[in-house]
Design a protein around this motif. Structure first.
Motif, mmCIF file in Angstrom:
data_model
loop_
_atom_site.group_PDB
_atom_site.id
_atom_site.type_symbol
_atom_site.label_atom_id
_atom_site.label_comp_id
_atom_site.label_asym_id
_atom_site.label_seq_id
_atom_site.Cartn_x
_atom_site.Cartn_y
_atom_site.Cartn_z
ATOM 1 N N GLN A 134 0.799 -1.222 0.000
ATOM 2 C CA GLN A 134 0.000 0.000 0.000
ATOM 3 C C GLN A 134 0.835 1.278 0.000
ATOM 4 N N GLY A 135 2.162 1.155 0.072
ATOM 5 C CA GLY A 135 3.022 2.339 0.091
ATOM 6 C C GLY A 135 4.482 1.945 0.147
ATOM 7 N N ALA A 136 5.343 2.945 0.225
ATOM 8 C CA ALA A 136 6.783 2.677 0.203
ATOM 9 C C ALA A 136 7.279 2.054 1.503
ATOM 10 N N LEU A 137 6.791 2.532 2.645
ATOM 11 C CA LEU A 137 7.291 2.026 3.924
ATOM 12 C C LEU A 137 6.950 0.555 4.117
ATOM 13 N N ASP A 138 5.721 0.191 3.858
ATOM 14 C CA ASP A 138 5.347 -1.221 4.037
ATOM 15 C C ASP A 138 6.022 -2.096 2.983
ATOM 16 N N THR A 139 6.210 -1.587 1.784
ATOM 17 C CA THR A 139 6.882 -2.354 0.737
ATOM 18 C C THR A 139 8.337 -2.603 1.130
ATOM 19 N N PHE A 140 8.999 -1.561 1.631
ATOM 20 C CA PHE A 140 10.369 -1.719 2.098
ATOM 21 C C PHE A 140 10.416 -2.728 3.251
ATOM 22 N N SER A 141 9.468 -2.624 4.180
ATOM 23 C CA SER A 141 9.412 -3.551 5.319
ATOM 24 C C SER A 141 9.200 -4.980 4.846
ATOM 25 N N ASN A 142 8.334 -5.170 3.864
ATOM 26 C CA ASN A 142 8.104 -6.513 3.336
ATOM 27 C C ASN A 142 9.334 -7.043 2.614
ATOM 28 N N ASP A 143 10.006 -6.185 1.854
ATOM 29 C CA ASP A 143 11.233 -6.619 1.177
ATOM 30 C C ASP A 143 12.293 -7.041 2.198
ATOM 31 N N LEU A 144 12.396 -6.303 3.291
ATOM 32 C CA LEU A 144 13.326 -6.668 4.354
ATOM 33 C C LEU A 144 12.928 -8.008 4.983
ATOM 34 N N PHE A 145 11.635 -8.193 5.217
ATOM 35 C CA PHE A 145 11.115 -9.461 5.754
ATOM 36 C C PHE A 145 11.496 -10.616 4.822
ATOM 37 N N LYS A 146 11.331 -10.431 3.524
ATOM 38 C CA LYS A 146 11.661 -11.479 2.563
ATOM 39 C C LYS A 146 13.158 -11.805 2.587
ATOM 40 N N LEU A 147 13.989 -10.780 2.669
ATOM 41 C CA LEU A 147 15.438 -11.005 2.739
ATOM 42 C C LEU A 147 15.836 -11.735 4.019
ATOM 43 N N MET A 148 15.223 -11.357 5.121
ATOM 44 C CA MET A 148 15.579 -11.945 6.416
ATOM 45 C C MET A 148 15.110 -13.395 6.555
ATOM 46 N N THR A 149 13.999 -13.723 5.901
ATOM 47 C CA THR A 149 13.417 -15.061 6.081
ATOM 48 C C THR A 149 13.644 -15.987 4.897
ATOM 49 N N GLY A 150 13.973 -15.437 3.737
ATOM 50 C CA GLY A 150 14.175 -16.256 2.549
ATOM 51 C C GLY A 150 12.892 -16.704 1.877
ATOM 52 N N VAL A 151 11.770 -16.049 2.193
ATOM 53 C CA VAL A 151 10.516 -16.420 1.535
ATOM 54 C C VAL A 151 10.443 -15.761 0.165
ATOM 55 N N ASP A 152 9.695 -16.379 -0.733
ATOM 56 C CA ASP A 152 9.503 -15.873 -2.089
ATOM 57 C C ASP A 152 8.024 -15.577 -2.265
ATOM 58 N N THR A 153 7.649 -14.299 -2.058
ATOM 59 C CA THR A 153 6.254 -13.894 -2.216
ATOM 60 C C THR A 153 6.149 -12.891 -3.356
ATOM 61 N N VAL A 154 4.941 -12.681 -3.832
ATOM 62 C CA VAL A 154 4.689 -11.781 -4.954
ATOM 63 C C VAL A 154 4.012 -10.519 -4.434
ATOM 64 N N THR A 155 4.573 -9.358 -4.763
ATOM 65 C CA THR A 155 4.003 -8.084 -4.330
ATOM 66 C C THR A 155 2.959 -7.603 -5.327
ATOM 67 N N VAL A 156 1.791 -7.255 -4.807
ATOM 68 C CA VAL A 156 0.711 -6.668 -5.602
ATOM 69 C C VAL A 156 0.488 -5.268 -5.046
ATOM 70 N N ARG A 157 0.672 -4.256 -5.877
ATOM 71 C CA ARG A 157 0.553 -2.862 -5.413
ATOM 72 C C ARG A 157 -0.895 -2.382 -5.465
ATOM 73 N N TYR A 158 -1.283 -1.694 -4.404
ATOM 74 C CA TYR A 158 -2.609 -1.094 -4.310
ATOM 75 C C TYR A 158 -2.462 0.399 -4.059
ATOM 76 N N ASN A 159 -3.481 1.156 -4.414
ATOM 77 C CA ASN A 159 -3.492 2.599 -4.191
ATOM 78 C C ASN A 159 -3.980 2.903 -2.783
ATOM 79 N N GLY A 160 -3.178 2.564 -1.806
ATOM 80 C CA GLY A 160 -3.505 2.876 -0.426
ATOM 81 C C GLY A 160 -3.846 1.659 0.400
ATOM 82 N N VAL A 161 -3.973 1.903 1.696
ATOM 83 C CA VAL A 161 -4.186 0.818 2.647
ATOM 84 C C VAL A 161 -5.576 0.197 2.526
ATOM 85 N N ASN A 162 -6.591 0.976 2.256
ATOM 86 C CA ASN A 162 -7.949 0.411 2.193
ATOM 87 C C ASN A 162 -8.103 -0.652 1.111
#
Length: 180
Positions: free
Chosen positions: A106-134
């Motif tokens: 939903q934004g840059a901060l959560d996307t960065f946080s998710n990318d960090l989560f993926k690097l730290m855990t080694g999971v392979d997930t697919v990011t789908v971008r939305y126009n906001g949190v709702n």
């Protein structure tokens, strides 16, 4: 209403979601620097130069910080359609299903946080971008994506529905807003 009364002039709120906050930021950065245009931004503003190599602004020169509006942790929230009840269980499930678990960004901060989560855990997930949190939250509630990282206020409002499950917060300790 309170801002209008405090400033003694009309206040118009324009929501400009999208582009990881870039649409709103661009609008404010191009406005006259007369103090009449304000930007309410999450951490995504500070993250823009990090996650967007082509970010055309020097954030510290384009806008002037006025105040910290609020502080809230992000919450690792999953659809209740998944059987995982803990973050380690979710990680194990994601590792067993590489490329089949979808993240609602939903934004840059959560996307960065998710990318960090993926690097730290080694999971392979697919990011789908939305126009906001709702829209991202609605996608998790509908099981169109399996997880997202909204701020805690969005989770406490939805967790009672039984359609979403909070697994963790992005702070060193539990939040008083979600102590269990």
């Amino acid at each position: 209403q309170q801002l209008r009364e405090s400033l003694g002039q009309p206040v118009i709120v324009e929501n400009k979601p999208g582009g990881l906050g870039m649409i709103a930021f661009d609008h404010v950065a191009r406005a006259p620097a007369d103090g009449h245009t304000l930007l309410l931004s999450t951490g995504s503003l500070a993250m823009q130069p990090v996650v967007n190599k082509n970010f055309p602004y020097d954030v510290l020169k384009a806008v002037t910080p006025v105040s910290i509006f609020a502080e809230a942790p992000l919450v690792f929230a999953i659809t209740s359609k998944l059987e995982a009840k803990t973050l380690p269980e979710f990680i194990a499930h994601a590792k067993a299903n590489p490329g089949k678990i979808f993240y609602g960004s939903q934004g840059a901060l959560d996307t960065f946080s998710n990318d960090l989560f993926k690097l730290m855990t080694g999971v392979d997930t697919v990011t789908v971008r939305y126009n906001g949190v709702n829209p991202a939250m609605q996608a998790v509630l509908a099981n169109q994506v399996q997880y997202t990282l909204p701020t805690i206020g969005f989770i406490t409002a939805q967790e009672g529905t039984g359609r979403i499950r909070a697994l963790a917060v992005t702070t060193g300790k539990r939040s008083d807003l979600a102590p269990t």
